[in-house]
Design an enzyme around this catalytic site. Structure first.
Site, mmCIF file in Angstrom:
data_model
loop_
_atom_site.group_PDB
_atom_site.id
_atom_site.type_symbol
_atom_site.label_atom_id
_atom_site.label_comp_id
_atom_site.label_asym_id
_atom_site.label_seq_id
_atom_site.Cartn_x
_atom_site.Cartn_y
_atom_site.Cartn_z
ATOM 1 C CB SER A 222 -0.894 0.014 1.238
ATOM 2 O OG SER A 222 -1.531 1.265 1.354
ATOM 3 N NE ARG A 223 3.187 1.881 -5.511
ATOM 4 C CZ ARG A 223 2.489 1.256 -6.441
ATOM 5 N NH1 ARG A 223 1.305 1.704 -6.771
ATOM 6 N NH2 ARG A 223 2.965 0.194 -7.048
#
Length: 518
Positions: free
Chosen positions: A378-379
């Site tokens: 997840s960025r």
């Protein structure tokens, strides 16, 4: 005397202009060619890109939309019964863009991509409409993603957190549980319904079997989730134009709720699930090839990236000036034999803010949800987590990563020292702990308690096949004897030294009285 045709033409045009000022005139053309959901129309010289058209057929009007603007003709897609459109039929330009109904009246309904009801609950009573294809909000209208969108799935909320306004791709082969992750996320929003944190969910089915969609709707009804959900269905039996437009329709319905905060109302949050975008790309490829657009890589047209980027860019967390609403997107992409380097998967990976990769090998070995923690990311990261989860989840990822490395090493049959064996045992317990049955989402408090117990070593001496039973009994204990500690954790959403000690003592007390089943 030589007749000048351009002079005659200009005079006729002037006469027509004077006459049309007194009458309502609409531009009309005729169908010169019709195929699988597409038509070529001659005579619409002033047609605009994406303008709605009305085909006058023997069985009533059928709507279409301008797709190609060519030198002599217009290429159009047909939304509806394209088999009733015949060569020579009259086509009328409407001067409008495609709009669909939006609003509270759609909640709990199953509709087609044009917003028409597919269930037996009668017509949709709404006077609110929104344009389907709009430009996404600009950077100045947004703010960074910082609020968590809880999925209720331990492995995701701990290691691949999703924030409100994020775009998180769910990717994997068929039958690896991609839709199950999305449905669990919808069911988990039930705990927020009726509160300021309420999330309206839109499930868009593209190219799915009717029976599959009926099963999803039944599951949502059984779990009380249809009250805040809209299902947009473009089935595999529907023509390609409807499958192409369906995700934009779902997004438009979600945007209505996202923008409500700007009108002074309580900002709402929306969650759009596109299941799946690989089938939308196939429908778009079909339309493009029929309309003679040049094929590119894997026969997709050159603008297939724009097809998905203009959809997913509309997911955002709005700025406070715009009401602070959000639209979260969970697109689903199906891979062939795990090939994430194919054209459509790489396109969507590059557009989204992270991906959850579901692996067939894990799925068939009983690890469900079958999330590959190494590739999944997840960025937005810890910004979209409650503080308590952020504090304990760091060690979880490391535990699992070292376990995977050591597991491969241990298979060689070498003698292992005690520290390595301990690490292996801890990793095996954590893998068991992260297994979760379908349609049973966990509250964030239960997730924190479970992962805290695992990462602090309380499960190290629990037999592997008893981990699930231990966890269930422990969470029941926190609803009775340990309730004050659980309530404090729910209230604070953070772990300080004092609360950590209380939590450890409570788990220790429970474990002292727990006996494994024979």
């Amino acid at each position: 005397m030589k007749i000048k045709t351009d002079e005659i033409t200009s005079v006729i045009k002037q006469e027509i202009a004077q006459f049309s000022a007194e009458l309502e005139v609409s531009e009309v053309g005729r169908v010169v060619e019709v195929g699988d959901g597409i038509a070529r129309v001659y005579g619409l010289a002033k047609a605009m890109a994406a303008e709605m058209l009305e085909f006058q057929t023997s069985s009533g009007p059928v709507m279409g939309q301008v797709f190609n603007l060519e030198e002599d003709t217009v290429g159009a897609v047909i939304y509806g019964d394209y088999l009733s459109v015949k060569e020579g039929d009259v086509v009328k330009a409407t001067g409008r863009l495609l709009e669909v109904p939006v609003g509270e009246a759609l909640l709990g309904r199953v509709v087609d991509p044009l917003g028409r009801p597919l269930d037996d609950a009668g017509p949709i009573q709404t006077s609110l409409f929104r344009k389907v294809d709009i430009i996404a909000p600009g950077i100045a209208e947004r703010q960074p993603v910082h609020e968590p969108l809880q999925t209720g799935i331990k492995a995701i909320d701990a290691m691949i957190p999703i924030g409100r306004g994020q775009r998180e791709l769910i990717i994997g082969d068929r039958k690896t549980g991609k839709t199950a992750v999305a449905i669990d996320t919808i069911i988990n929003q039930k705990q927020y319904w009726g509160t300021p944190d309420a999330v309206v969910c839109i499930y868009v089915a593209v190219g799915q079997k009717e029976s599959t969609v009926a099963g999803v709707v039944e599951t949502l009804k059984k779990n009380g989730a249809m009250d805040y959900t809209i299902v947009v269905n473009a089935a595999s039996s529907d023509p390609a134009p409807l499958q192409y437009i369906a995700p934009y329709t779902g997004c438009t319905m979600g945007e209505y709720f996202m923008w409500q905060g700007k009108d002074g109302k309580t900002p709402k949050h929306a969650l759009c699930i596109y299941d799946d975008l690989s089938k939308q790309a196939v429908a778009y490829r079909q339309l493009s090839l029929l309309l003679r657009r040049p094929p590119g890589r894997e026969a997709y047209p050159g603008d297939v990236f724009y097809l998905h980027s203009r959809l997913l860019e509309r997911a955002t967390k709005l700025s406070n000036e715009n009401g602070a609403g959000s639209l979260t997107a969970l697109p689903i992409i199906e891979t062939q034999e795990g090939d994430v380097s194919a054209y459509i998967p790489t396109n969507v990976i590059s557009i989204t803010d992270g991906q959850i990769y579901l692996e067939p090998e894990l799925f068939f070995s009983g690890v469900r949800p079958a999330i590959n923690v190494g590739i999944s990311v997840s960025r937005v990261g810890g910004n979209a987590q409650v503080k308590a989860m952020k504090k304990i989840a760091g060690s979880l990822r490391l535990d699992l990563a070292s376990y995977r490395e050591l597991e491969a090493f241990a298979q060689l049959g070498t003698e292992l020292d005690k520290a390595t064996q301990r690490q292996l045992d801890r990793g095996a317990r954590m893998v068991e702990l992260l297994k979760q049955p379908q349609y049973v989402p966990f509250t964030i408090t239960d997730q924190v308690i479970s992962i805290f117990a695992g990462s602090k070593g309380f499960l190290d001496d629990v037999p592997g096949n008893q981990v699930s039973a231990f966890e269930k009994a422990m969470l029941e204990f926190f609803q009775t004897g340990g309730k004050p500690v659980a309530d404090e954790l729910t209230q604070k959403k953070a772990l300080d030294a004092d609360l950590e000690k209380k939590l450890s003592d409570a788990i220790g007390r429970f474990k002292a009285g727990w006996k494994p089943k024979a």
